[in-house]
Design an enzyme around this catalytic site. Structure first.
Site, PDB file in Angstrom:
ATOM      1  N   LEU A 127       0.848  -1.199   0.000  1.00 13.21           N
ATOM      2  CA  LEU A 127       0.000   0.000   0.000  1.00 13.21           C
ATOM      3  C   LEU A 127       0.875   1.237   0.000  1.00 13.21           C
ATOM      4  O   LEU A 127       1.670   1.443   0.912  1.00 13.21           O
ATOM      5  CB  LEU A 127      -0.892  -0.009   1.249  1.00 13.21           C
ATOM      6  N   HIS A 231       7.048   1.996  12.666  1.00 15.83           N
ATOM      7  CA  HIS A 231       7.617   3.241  12.153  1.00 15.83           C
ATOM      8  C   HIS A 231       6.551   4.333  12.304  1.00 15.83           C
ATOM      9  O   HIS A 231       5.361   4.056  12.117  1.00 15.83           O
ATOM     10  CB  HIS A 231       7.936   3.007  10.678  1.00 15.83           C
TER      11      HIS A 231
END
Ligand SMILES: NC(=[NH2+])NCCC[C@H](N)C(=O)O
Length: 342
Positions: A127, A231
């Site tokens: 994605l 992250h």
């Protein structure tokens, strides 16, 4: 209008741009011409396959196109079943208890064990939405239309779906978890190892990865600190998947220790709540809520965000939405609300 559709060979340059813009740590989009072309070819095969009774080698890859300009603004994929032709790895976080009744000492310790437990499950992957288009809930559409696709074509996918979330690394591509692996086992930097797995070169993983269980407490503190952490840029994606019902069941990435989240496909919120109704093309009042809407075709799949009017035995969509979805009166669409908790 932004329309999600199957990728075609003409999208190669755009996919390459996505690969460049996605940067390091984005394993499934390496900047590699041969690999990207292969991904497109695999996707074409997957979409062309008409009768699929069980998930196999299919790698579905979609792009989101701005139909006003012809520009591709992002991509999104689903692997029907991972690890069927090569091994698919995770670390599983386990627990061991060292206990001496006689001495009255009790220590519970965490371990990491290399495994292939997710072999055969479906994976939401690849994605990427280009920066200028990260608005108007486009990111949600580009992720969640996949739930509609899986709901519509249930037998093309496994009962379980996972998503591997990007773990912690800094702007130079240094990963605190990778640090100790690099030092003791791999002797190459994170970006290189990540790139190699991204292009499907994974035998070195088996050759070099520590295969005996590892006591987490023996790792350097900075490596321990990022186990199961994402992250910063991945936080919104994780939240979105969590609100769909995805949970981390103790499996983490073998390189950056990012969490893998899992859900039973039939339990995914958008799968459960999606509806499938025939279309009537007409006027849709301006105050109607927005939905993710898709048609029910494979090769000619289309998904958009649009306002619609749910009339319980049919839905009303406007002519522009119908044209973008390539549906006519009486054709079925599947849809799920775009606003709300997600
Ligand atoms: N961040 C990474 N590149 N990890 C290595 C790949 C892990 C993935 N589960 C696989 O086996 O393909």
């Amino acid at each position: 209008m932004l329309v999600v559709r199957p990728i075609t060979p003409q999208d190669y340059a755009a996919l390459y741009t996505c690969a460049v813009e996605s940067g390091h740590g984005f394993t499934s989009l390496p900047v590699d011409e041969a690999l990207l072309r292969r991904r497109i070819a695999r996707a074409q095969e997957a979409f062309a396959r008409e009768q699929v009774s069980e998930p196999g080698e299919e790698g579905y890859l979609f792009v989101m196109e701005d139909t006003d300009t012809g520009e591709v603004v992002g991509c999104s994929g689903i692997e029907a079943a991972v690890g069927l032709t090569d091994a698919f790895y995770h670390y599983h976080i386990g627990k061991v208890v060292h206990h001496s009744k006689e001495l009255d000492i009790y220590n519970a310790l965490e371990t990491l064990t290399l495994c292939n437990d997710y072999t055969g499950v479906s994976e939401l992957c690849t994605l990427f939405l280009r920066e200028p288009f990260r608005k108007n809930m486009n990111g949600r559409v580009l992720s969640r239309f996949r739930m509609l696709f899986m709901a519509e074509f249930r037998n093309r996918f496994s009962d379980i779906a996972i998503a591997e979330m990007r773990g912690v690394s800094d702007e130079n591509g240094e990963s605190p978890f990778w640090g100790w692996l690099q030092q003791n086992f791999f002797s190459m930097d994170f970006t290189q190892a990540d790139y190699l797995t991204g292009i499907g070169e994974k035998t070195f993983v088996y050759e070099l990865m520590p295969k005996l269980p590892i006591y987490v407490q023996l790792l350097p503190p900075e490596a321990q600190a990022v186990i199961g952490q994402v992250h910063d840029n991945t936080r919104p994606a994780l939240r979105m998947l969590q609100s769909e019902g995805f949970r981390c069941r103790g499996y983490i990435d073998i390189f950056d220790a990012g969490p893998t989240v899992e859900a039973e496909v039939s339990n995914i919120k958008s799968v459960r709540e999606s509806k499938r109704l025939p279309v009537v093309i007409g006027e849709v009042a301006k105050d109607k809520p927005r939905f993710i809407v898709c048609n029910t075709k494979v090769a000619e799949f289309r998904a958009i965000q649009a306002q619609l009017s749910d009339e319980h035995d049919h839905v009303i969509i406007d002519a522009e939405a119908a044209a973008a979805l390539r549906v006519q009166d009486g054709d079925y669409v599947r849809f799920v609300t775009l606003t709300g908790a997600n």
